[in-house]
Design a protein around this motif. Structure first.
Motif, PDB file in Angstrom:
ATOM      1  N   VAL A 290      11.389   5.225 -14.336  1.00  0.00           N
ATOM      2  CA  VAL A 290      10.105   4.527 -14.311  1.00  0.00           C
ATOM      3  C   VAL A 290       8.978   5.381 -14.895  1.00  0.00           C
ATOM      4  CG1 VAL A 290      10.743   3.125 -12.323  1.00  0.00           C
ATOM      5  CG2 VAL A 290       9.540   5.268 -11.963  1.00  0.00           C
ATOM      6  N   ASN A 291       9.374   6.455 -15.606  1.00  0.00           N
ATOM      7  CA  ASN A 291       8.382   7.256 -16.311  1.00  0.00           C
ATOM      8  C   ASN A 291       7.423   7.992 -15.401  1.00  0.00           C
ATOM      9  OD1 ASN A 291       8.665   7.366 -19.065  1.00  0.00           O
ATOM     10  ND2 ASN A 291       8.035   5.222 -19.275  1.00  0.00           N
ATOM     11  N   LEU A 292       7.907   8.445 -14.274  1.00  0.00           N
ATOM     12  CA  LEU A 292       7.020   9.175 -13.365  1.00  0.00           C
ATOM     13  C   LEU A 292       7.578  10.567 -13.073  1.00  0.00           C
ATOM     14  CD1 LEU A 292       6.092   6.389 -10.782  1.00  0.00           C
ATOM     15  CD2 LEU A 292       4.566   7.420 -12.447  1.00  0.00           C
ATOM     16  N   ALA A 293       8.500  11.007 -13.939  1.00  0.00           N
ATOM     17  CA  ALA A 293       9.175  12.274 -13.680  1.00  0.00           C
ATOM     18  C   ALA A 293       8.188  13.433 -13.592  1.00  0.00           C
ATOM     19  CB  ALA A 293      10.210  12.544 -14.761  1.00  0.00           C
TER      20      ALA A 293
ATOM     21  N   GLY B 150      -0.772   0.810 -12.014  1.00  0.00           N
ATOM     22  CA  GLY B 150       0.476   0.616 -12.739  1.00  0.00           C
ATOM     23  C   GLY B 150       1.544   1.615 -12.305  1.00  0.00           C
ATOM     24  N   MET B 151       1.114   2.861 -12.078  1.00  0.00           N
ATOM     25  CA  MET B 151       2.073   3.885 -11.641  1.00  0.00           C
ATOM     26  C   MET B 151       2.592   3.566 -10.248  1.00  0.00           C
ATOM     27  SD  MET B 151       0.191   7.348 -12.804  1.00  0.00           S
ATOM     28  CE  MET B 151      -0.194   7.712 -14.501  1.00  0.00           C
ATOM     29  N   LYS B 152       1.685   3.130  -9.375  1.00  0.00           N
ATOM     30  CA  LYS B 152       2.111   2.768  -8.020  1.00  0.00           C
ATOM     31  C   LYS B 152       3.136   1.650  -8.088  1.00  0.00           C
ATOM     32  CE  LYS B 152      -2.052   3.866  -5.442  1.00  0.00           C
ATOM     33  NZ  LYS B 152      -3.351   3.310  -5.097  1.00  0.00           N
ATOM     34  N   GLN B 153       2.862   0.693  -8.954  1.00  0.00           N
ATOM     35  CA  GLN B 153       3.754  -0.448  -9.091  1.00  0.00           C
ATOM     36  C   GLN B 153       5.139   0.033  -9.535  1.00  0.00           C
ATOM     37  OE1 GLN B 153       3.114  -3.387  -7.728  1.00  0.00           O
ATOM     38  NE2 GLN B 153       1.883  -4.392  -9.264  1.00  0.00           N
TER      39      GLN B 153
ATOM     40  N   GLY C 114       0.830  -1.193   0.000  1.00  0.00           N
ATOM     41  CA  GLY C 114       0.000   0.000   0.000  1.00  0.00           C
ATOM     42  C   GLY C 114       0.863   1.240   0.000  1.00  0.00           C
ATOM     43  N   VAL C 115       0.222   2.394  -0.164  1.00  0.00           N
ATOM     44  CA  VAL C 115       0.955   3.653  -0.077  1.00  0.00           C
ATOM     45  C   VAL C 115       0.244   4.520   0.948  1.00  0.00           C
ATOM     46  CG1 VAL C 115       1.812   3.580  -2.427  1.00  0.00           C
ATOM     47  CG2 VAL C 115      -0.386   4.644  -1.969  1.00  0.00           C
ATOM     48  N   TYR C 116       0.922   5.584   1.384  1.00  0.00           N
ATOM     49  CA  TYR C 116       0.334   6.449   2.399  1.00  0.00           C
ATOM     50  C   TYR C 116      -0.582   7.475   1.763  1.00  0.00           C
ATOM     51  CZ  TYR C 116       4.013   4.429   5.210  1.00  0.00           C
ATOM     52  OH  TYR C 116       4.817   3.548   5.856  1.00  0.00           O
TER      53      TYR C 116
ATOM     54  N   LYS D 183       6.033  14.088  -9.829  1.00  0.00           N
ATOM     55  CA  LYS D 183       6.716  14.323  -8.558  1.00  0.00           C
ATOM     56  C   LYS D 183       5.835  14.935  -7.484  1.00  0.00           C
ATOM     57  CE  LYS D 183      11.007  15.068 -10.619  1.00  0.00           C
ATOM     58  NZ  LYS D 183      11.768  16.121 -11.255  1.00  0.00           N
ATOM     59  N   GLU D 184       4.942  15.835  -7.901  1.00  0.00           N
ATOM     60  CA  GLU D 184       4.125  16.551  -6.923  1.00  0.00           C
ATOM     61  C   GLU D 184       2.736  15.940  -6.769  1.00  0.00           C
ATOM     62  OE1 GLU D 184       5.209  19.039  -4.874  1.00  0.00           O
ATOM     63  OE2 GLU D 184       7.125  18.396  -5.725  1.00  0.00           O
ATOM     64  N   THR D 185       2.544  14.770  -7.356  1.00  0.00           N
ATOM     65  CA  THR D 185       1.237  14.114  -7.259  1.00  0.00           C
ATOM     66  C   THR D 185       1.160  13.327  -5.955  1.00  0.00           C
ATOM     67  OG1 THR D 185       1.389  13.814  -9.646  1.00  0.00           O
ATOM     68  CG2 THR D 185      -0.347  12.606  -8.522  1.00  0.00           C
ATOM     69  N   PHE D 186      -0.023  13.262  -5.386  1.00  0.00           N
ATOM     70  CA  PHE D 186      -0.194  12.443  -4.183  1.00  0.00           C
ATOM     71  C   PHE D 186      -0.171  10.969  -4.569  1.00  0.00           C
ATOM     72  CE2 PHE D 186      -1.859  16.442  -2.535  1.00  0.00           C
ATOM     73  CZ  PHE D 186      -1.211  16.467  -1.313  1.00  0.00           C
ATOM     74  N   VAL D 187       0.600  10.185  -3.826  1.00  0.00           N
ATOM     75  CA  VAL D 187       0.796   8.787  -4.225  1.00  0.00           C
ATOM     76  C   VAL D 187      -0.503   7.989  -4.246  1.00  0.00           C
ATOM     77  CG1 VAL D 187       3.221   8.408  -3.727  1.00  0.00           C
ATOM     78  CG2 VAL D 187       1.590   8.310  -1.874  1.00  0.00           C
ATOM     79  N   ASP D 188      -1.438   8.302  -3.337  1.00  0.00           N
ATOM     80  CA  ASP D 188      -2.652   7.487  -3.317  1.00  0.00           C
ATOM     81  C   ASP D 188      -3.568   7.767  -4.498  1.00  0.00           C
ATOM     82  OD1 ASP D 188      -2.779   9.937  -1.987  1.00  0.00           O
ATOM     83  OD2 ASP D 188      -4.652   9.410  -0.989  1.00  0.00           O
ATOM     84  N   THR D 189      -3.259   8.816  -5.277  1.00  0.00           N
ATOM     85  CA  THR D 189      -4.092   9.071  -6.446  1.00  0.00           C
ATOM     86  C   THR D 189      -3.501   8.460  -7.717  1.00  0.00           C
ATOM     87  OG1 THR D 189      -2.983  11.137  -6.963  1.00  0.00           O
ATOM     88  CG2 THR D 189      -4.847  11.273  -5.468  1.00  0.00           C
ATOM     89  N   LEU D 190      -2.327   7.862  -7.618  1.00  0.00           N
ATOM     90  CA  LEU D 190      -1.713   7.245  -8.798  1.00  0.00           C
ATOM     91  C   LEU D 190      -2.479   5.990  -9.198  1.00  0.00           C
ATOM     92  CD1 LEU D 190       2.090   7.373  -7.899  1.00  0.00           C
ATOM     93  CD2 LEU D 190       0.874   8.860  -9.476  1.00  0.00           C
ATOM     94  N   SER D 191      -2.376   5.630 -10.467  1.00  0.00           N
ATOM     95  CA  SER D 191      -3.015   4.397 -10.921  1.00  0.00           C
ATOM     96  C   SER D 191      -2.214   3.199 -10.415  1.00  0.00           C
ATOM     97  CB  SER D 191      -3.072   4.367 -12.440  1.00  0.00           C
ATOM     98  OG  SER D 191      -1.787   4.109 -12.949  1.00  0.00           O
TER      99      SER D 191
END
Ligand code: ATP
Ligand code: MG
Lengths: 303, 316
Positions: free
Chosen positions: B120-123, B136-139, B84-86, B126-134
């Motif tokens: 990992v293509n998430l450059a 695949g992005m979280k992975q 999980g992420v915070y 950087k300022e996005t909240f981790v719990d809102t990532l998809s």
């Protein structure tokens, strides 16, 4: 090479996360609104009845708000700490944490400190209300500082138990309940032991007096029995309140109950530091146990 | 790089790992395949010090993982199967938090994290909240996170589970890049073809045992011989369908190249190890025994069938 002292990473992260939590701000606001209401009632009461305003009556705000804060803290801290480990388990973030070199004890400590920061926020934001007792009522500022210290100590004590429970129990809610149960159990146990001890002592004194019949009667010697209450986490707070509001103290109470040696008098006069030291030591034990329990979730969760 | 010897793990009485031996060289991408419950996750968690082994040794870069868990934690990066992420934490802060846990300075973390997020293509997140990532992005973020302390060995437990084809493709690209950078990687999956494309070596696990392991090319060669046959057949001499079926099975099981016969709804699946000519001879033999064959088809070279073959054999 000089090693830089660094902030606990868990604490640092929790600070960022908490500062963004609206729930936290609302809770702090709620608590203070409640305290303000009490203060307002006290201010109005002080003015009521007589023609001249009794500022000195406002001093009584200090123990009232102090006790209220103490009571609220005893309920808030279990709530904020109980999710600290079980929450990481529920969120499935604990395993990743455990793959880092950070020790489980430091994780527990970081959780405790972040809870203490919240406690401090509660306390600091309530200072303006408490100040009414100082500015208008003429309390000493040392008393205010002492109160903050007391609350912080109690927070650490209750918080350590909360984190321990959070590491044992799966669900955060059960951890809250368990924390409160352990707290109440400690209060009851110390009180019962104390009562039984005093009871036995006074019974023995009576028996001895009856047997001797004449001569100078045996006086009651409480000895170290009252020290049992040092394990009551609220006892330093009680002594502190007595000392700030009156000339009385726990030591005086013991002396009133019976005879103690001069050495014991010094001992009982140091009730606050000794009891706090003892209880912080116990708290450290709980925190260490929590560290032991912060291991991988027993069952691998499937979604 | 990774050397596992006689690794055993018991959950109570249940033997999850049974004397497992495994070897992965530096710079290899090792695919760890096995059906559910084979013990892949268990093995991986023992390597990164999350679980205690019942017996055996694990050496990572010469360091005994069981005796020196602290040292191992600096050498291994782990992406769990479920994590999980915070809430209320931004991507960059997430990276900083873990870097901090490894005792890295903020400046170093930021520098490394920039590069990893790029990788990992998430450059741009950087300022996005981790719990809102998809998902695949979280992975992928978790992969970047596992690399923050520059580990020698990266362990990924089913990094593709729950990802759509596009996200799988992106994940594969990331892993290929890492491989070309010379990282030693261990990936688990229960889908073998997916791994075959990017792995240099593969181990197939079943019920806590390593059934087969080796370089992908070598295993591919083996699959050339071991490929199942799909067929449809009837025995007209028997009025009862079941008797007919039994007759066919008896005939098939007499063949040395056939290790297993499976009946699906309307098809017979044969585990067949033999050359092309052997297959042709089998068909001729069946017909000579008055079996009518309406369909006879040998699978293409395929790791998946090898996988089914091996894991199936263990069950028999
Ligand atoms: N904590 C546990 N307690 C008891 N048994 C467990 C535990 N964890 C795993 N097992 C058992 O050990 C075996 C191996 O599990 P493991 O999770 O390692 O398999 P896996 O290969 O990762 O499977 P999957 O493909 O489902 O992830 C399974 O039979 C599982 O039921
Ligand atoms: Mg698994």
């Amino acid at each position: 090479m000089k090693k830089k002292r660094r902030m606990n990473p868990v604490l640092k992260k929790e600070l960022v996360v908490n500062s963004r939590s609206i729930k936290m701000s609302l809770a702090i606001m709620g608590v203070n609104a409640f305290l303000a209401l009490i203060a307002l009632v006290a201010i109005l009461e002080a003015g009521a009845g007589s023609s001249n305003y009794e500022y000195s009556a406002l001093v009584s705000l200090f123990p009232i708000i102090g006790c209220l804060e103490c009571g609220m803290l005893s309920l808030i801290v279990p709530v904020i700490t109980s999710g600290s480990i079980s929450g990481e388990r529920e969120k499935q973030t604990l395993d990743i944490m455990l793959t880092t070199p950070m020790s489980p004890f430091s994780i527990a400590a970081g959780k405790l400190w972040s809870a203490m920061v919240i406690v401090m926020m509660y306390m600091l934001t309530s200072i303006p209300i408490l100040s009414i007792a100082f500015v208008l009522g003429g309390m000493s500022w040392w008393a205010l500082l002492g109160l903050l210290g007391m609350l912080l100590y109690l927070g650490i004590y209750v918080g350590s138990i909360g984190i321990f429970c959070s590491s044992v129990v799966k669900r955060s809610i059960s951890a809250t309940v368990l924390t409160i149960i352990i707290g109440v159990a400690i209060l009851m146990l110390t009180s019962i032991l104390f009562a039984v001890g005093m009871g036995v002592l006074s019974y023995l004194t009576v028996v001895v007096n009856n047997q001797q019949a004449t001569g100078n009667p045996q006086v009651f010697h409480p000895g170290l029995v009252p020290a049992i209450m040092m394990f009551n986490p609220y006892s330093p707070f009680f002594d502190f309140m007595l000392r700030s509001m009156t000339n009385y103290s726990v030591c005086e109470m013991v002396k009133d109950a019976g005879n103690i040696s001069p050495l014991l008098e010094i001992f009982y006069n140091l009730w606050i530091p000794i009891s706090i030291g003892l209880n912080l030591f116990i708290a450290l034990g709980f925190l260490k146990l929590a560290g032991k329990n912060i291991t991988v979730s027993r069952k691998i969760k499937r979604k | 790089m990774l050397e596992i010897k006689g690794l055993t793990k018991k959950y109570g009485k249940f033997l999850a790992l049974d004397n497992l031996n495994l070897h992965v060289d530096r710079g290899e991408i090792f695919g760890f395949v096995g059906p559910n419950g084979a013990g892949k996750t268990t093995t991986m968690r023992i390597i990164c010090g999350l679980l205690r082994a019942t017996g055996g040794t694990v050496l990572v870069d010469g360091v005994n993982a069981i005796a020196n868990p602290q040292e191992i934690k600096r050498k291994v990066g782990y992406v769990p199967d479920f994590f999980g992420v915070y809430d209320n934490l931004k991507v960059m802060e997430y990276m900083e938090f873990y870097g901090d846990m490894y005792g890295m300075d903020k400046e170093d973390v930021d520098e490394v994290a920039e590069g990893l997020l790029e990788l990992v293509n998430l450059a741009d997140k950087k300022e996005t909240f981790v719990d809102t990532l998809s998902r695949g992005m979280k992975q992928r973020l978790c992969v970047a996170r596992a690399l923050i302390h520059n580990p020698d060995l990266l362990i990924l437990d089913e990094p593709n589970s729950g990802l759509d084809p596009r996200a799988r493709f992106e994940m594969k690209e990331v892993l290929k890049n890492l491989g070309s950078m010379g990282k030693t990687i261990m990936i688990s999956s229960h889908i073998l073809p997916e791994l075959a494309e990017m792995c240099t070596s593969i181990g197939i696990m079943e019920r806590g045992r390593l059934m087969l392991s080796g370089r992908v090319e070598d295993i591919m060669h083996q699959t050339r011989i071991s490929r199942p046959i799909h067929m449809r057949a009837y025995a007209p001499d028997f009025a009862d369908a079941r008797e007919g079926r039994d007759y066919i099975v008896t005939l098939l099981m007499e063949q040395p190249e056939i290790s297993r016969v499976n009946f699906t709804e309307d098809e017979i699946l044969l585990s067949f190890t033999g050359e092309e000519e052997d297959a042709a001879r089998l068909l001729k033999y069946l017909i000579s025994k008055n079996v009518l064959v309406s369909n006879f088809y040998r699978e293409k070279e395929n790791l998946e069938s090898l996988f089914l073959e091996i894991t199936g054999r263990a069950k028999a």
